[in-house]
Write a protein that holds these residues in place. Sequence first.
Motif, PDB file in Angstrom:
ATOM      1  N   PHE A 215       0.836  -1.197   0.000  1.00 19.52           N
ATOM      2  CA  PHE A 215       0.000   0.000   0.000  1.00 19.52           C
ATOM      3  C   PHE A 215       0.875   1.253   0.000  1.00 19.52           C
TER       4      PHE A 215
ATOM      5  N   PHE B  86      -8.851  13.850  -8.805  1.00 19.59           N
ATOM      6  CA  PHE B  86      -9.377  12.531  -9.146  1.00 19.59           C
ATOM      7  C   PHE B  86     -10.332  12.590 -10.344  1.00 19.59           C
TER       8      PHE B  86
ATOM      9  N   PRO C 154     -13.963   7.788  -9.589  1.00 21.13           N
ATOM     10  CA  PRO C 154     -12.593   7.322  -9.876  1.00 21.13           C
ATOM     11  C   PRO C 154     -12.276   5.972  -9.231  1.00 21.13           C
ATOM     12  N   PHE C 155     -13.089   5.543  -8.265  1.00 17.80           N
ATOM     13  CA  PHE C 155     -12.865   4.246  -7.609  1.00 17.80           C
ATOM     14  C   PHE C 155     -13.943   3.236  -8.013  1.00 17.80           C
ATOM     15  N   GLY C 156     -14.665   3.543  -9.080  1.00 20.32           N
ATOM     16  CA  GLY C 156     -15.764   2.686  -9.487  1.00 20.32           C
ATOM     17  C   GLY C 156     -16.968   2.928  -8.583  1.00 20.32           C
TER      18      GLY C 156
ATOM     19  N   ARG D 261     -18.681  -3.809  -6.864  1.00 18.49           N
ATOM     20  CA  ARG D 261     -17.272  -4.039  -7.186  1.00 18.49           C
ATOM     21  C   ARG D 261     -16.418  -2.789  -6.996  1.00 18.49           C
TER      22      ARG D 261
HETATM   23  C1  HEM Z   1      -5.532   6.174  -5.623  1.00 24.11           C
HETATM   24  C2  HEM Z   1      -5.729   4.930  -5.226  1.00 24.11           C
HETATM   25  C3  HEM Z   1      -6.688   3.949  -5.844  1.00 24.11           C
HETATM   26  C4  HEM Z   1      -7.482   4.052  -6.958  1.00 24.11           C
HETATM   27  C5  HEM Z   1      -7.631   5.228  -7.916  1.00 24.11           C
HETATM   28  C6  HEM Z   1      -8.211   2.800  -7.082  1.00 24.11           C
HETATM   29  C7  HEM Z   1      -9.127   2.529  -8.071  1.00 24.11           C
HETATM   30  C8  HEM Z   1      -9.739   1.310  -8.233  1.00 24.11           C
HETATM   31  C9  HEM Z   1     -10.666   1.017  -9.291  1.00 24.11           C
HETATM   32  C10 HEM Z   1     -11.131   1.978 -10.366  1.00 24.11           C
HETATM   33  C11 HEM Z   1     -11.069  -0.269  -9.144  1.00 24.11           C
HETATM   34  C12 HEM Z   1     -12.025  -1.036 -10.068  1.00 24.11           C
HETATM   35  C13 HEM Z   1     -13.461  -0.780  -9.714  1.00 24.11           C
HETATM   36  C14 HEM Z   1     -14.376  -1.415 -10.736  1.00 24.11           C
HETATM   37  O1  HEM Z   1     -13.958  -2.303 -11.475  1.00 24.11           O
HETATM   38  O2  HEM Z   1     -15.552  -1.030 -10.819  1.00 24.11           O
HETATM   39  C15 HEM Z   1     -10.380  -0.797  -7.983  1.00 24.11           C
HETATM   40  C16 HEM Z   1     -10.534  -2.081  -7.538  1.00 24.11           C
HETATM   41  C17 HEM Z   1      -9.903  -2.551  -6.403  1.00 24.11           C
HETATM   42  N1  HEM Z   1      -9.118  -1.834  -5.546  1.00 24.11           N
HETATM   43 FE1  HEM Z   1      -8.507   0.064  -5.765  1.00 24.11          FE
HETATM   44  N2  HEM Z   1      -7.845   1.982  -6.056  1.00 24.11           N
HETATM   45  C18 HEM Z   1      -6.941   2.644  -5.262  1.00 24.11           C
HETATM   46  C19 HEM Z   1      -6.382   2.191  -4.078  1.00 24.11           C
HETATM   47  C20 HEM Z   1      -6.661   0.988  -3.509  1.00 24.11           C
HETATM   48  C21 HEM Z   1      -6.214   0.572  -2.191  1.00 24.11           C
HETATM   49  C22 HEM Z   1      -5.426   1.436  -1.223  1.00 24.11           C
HETATM   50  C23 HEM Z   1      -6.663  -0.695  -2.013  1.00 24.11           C
HETATM   51  C24 HEM Z   1      -6.502  -1.612  -0.832  1.00 24.11           C
HETATM   52  C25 HEM Z   1      -6.572  -1.257   0.409  1.00 24.11           C
HETATM   53  C26 HEM Z   1      -7.406  -1.073  -3.204  1.00 24.11           C
HETATM   54  C27 HEM Z   1      -8.010  -2.297  -3.411  1.00 24.11           C
HETATM   55  C28 HEM Z   1      -8.744  -2.651  -4.522  1.00 24.11           C
HETATM   56  C29 HEM Z   1      -9.301  -3.989  -4.761  1.00 24.11           C
HETATM   57  C30 HEM Z   1      -9.113  -5.232  -3.876  1.00 24.11           C
HETATM   58  C31 HEM Z   1     -10.038  -3.919  -5.934  1.00 24.11           C
HETATM   59  C32 HEM Z   1     -10.837  -5.037  -6.609  1.00 24.11           C
HETATM   60  C33 HEM Z   1     -12.247  -4.997  -6.044  1.00 24.11           C
HETATM   61  C34 HEM Z   1     -13.123  -6.094  -6.636  1.00 24.11           C
HETATM   62  O3  HEM Z   1     -12.748  -6.741  -7.605  1.00 24.11           O
HETATM   63  O4  HEM Z   1     -14.232  -6.287  -6.110  1.00 24.11           O
HETATM   64  N3  HEM Z   1      -7.382  -0.035  -4.085  1.00 24.11           N
HETATM   65  N4  HEM Z   1      -9.590   0.190  -7.458  1.00 24.11           N
END
Ligand code: HEM
Length: 352
Positions: free
Chosen positions: A180, A238, A313-315, A319
């Motif tokens: 992280f 973002f 930006p994070f979906g 999911r």
């Molecule tokens: C600036 C930082 C971050 C951004 C922009 C970001 C963005 C995203 C996006 C766009 C997705 C896909 C959502 C979708 O498909 O609809 C995602 C999935 C995911 N992110 Fe992040 N993320 C970030 C940081 C993190 C952090 C810090 C963690 C863990 C603590 C994390 C864990 C995950 C996981 C496990 C998935 C898959 C979720 C699933 O398949 O259900 N992300 N992230």
Amino acid sequence: MSSLGCKLSLAMDIPELSVIWVETHRYGNSTLGPEFISQGPSPHFVTRFCLSAIMWAVFNLVFQRLHFRMLRLPPRPSAWEWMFQTCVLRRNPAVVLHNLVKRYGPVMHIRAWSQDLIILSSVAAVEEFYKLHDMEFGARPSSMGRPTLSNALSSLCFPPLATYWKHIHLVLDMTTSQPFEDMSSRGFEWALEAIHRHPEVVQHLCEELERNLELHKPVRESAIAKLPYLQAVVKELFRLHTPCAVSFPHLQSSDEYCRLLGFEVPPRTQVLVNMYSVQRDPVMWVNPDDFDPVRFVARPEVDLLGQQFHLLPFGAGRRQCPGTKLAIQHVQLGLARYYFQRLVDKTSEKTS
Ligand code: HEM
């Protein structure tokens, strides 16, 4: 006709058989007879072979086109066009995709290596997708981590370094906090780089910090609530410089055709949300290409938590990124501490 003649004429009419025939011939299948093996294929045979191969390819193409037209699939740019522009001309993939959206519309269908992808690029399309089809498209493809087109599109995360599978490995393999830290520090550099292109924003940020924080105390999380301009800057970062231009693939879990946004979608289709274009959708954003945090100062209720479909930006939905709050907090606190330290250094320079 002799049995050899029969075999040959059959092989020439069906391309796959021709290929098998050429292969067996190359390796000297004794059933074809020694005189035949020594002579090699006649020019007449080669011409017929090529002709039948071309006819087979044309038939396939026409059949596919008719099939797709009857299905009412979304407009279909060629996957090769995207790949040519990004791999050969080396253009920014997110911008290439955005330009395709302008030509083909907010719901596009891309077919590559018999994989169907639907790319959603407007607020209205994304809203309908999350509200009506979130469960249906809730699976992830088993090709996760392999170089497929959908993964290539999803690898528009943290450009240019990280790829989708790197990201997913980092976040799923979090036995220590180190991954992280790595990911966030990369995210943080991206934020600073984007802000430094706008000196007026930096100045405004520093003024707000100076007004609201005490110089001799460290910046804590609780201080963020007193910094509305900083929160607005993070939202604008973002929005315009989203680290993931495209979501990860959402796989349709059923084996049946489904109706998505008025189109017929084949089974096992993957849907990608194009955040880069959604967050620039002119229907929702005034001057969408300008970096202007003030738009969020006026509307503080718009947040990054995936509740509003024009800023995601994070979906969103089931999911959505589970690290959303952590990441936002990290960037907010990181920026506040960075610019506050600059203020402290300036003040101590003046006094000394
Ligand atoms: C600036 C930082 C971050 C951004 C922009 C970001 C963005 C995203 C996006 C766009 C997705 C896909 C959502 C979708 O498909 O609809 C995602 C999935 C995911 N992110 Fe992040 N993320 C970030 C940081 C993190 C952090 C810090 C963690 C863990 C603590 C994390 C864990 C995950 C996981 C496990 C998935 C898959 C979720 C699933 O398949 O259900 N992300 N992230």
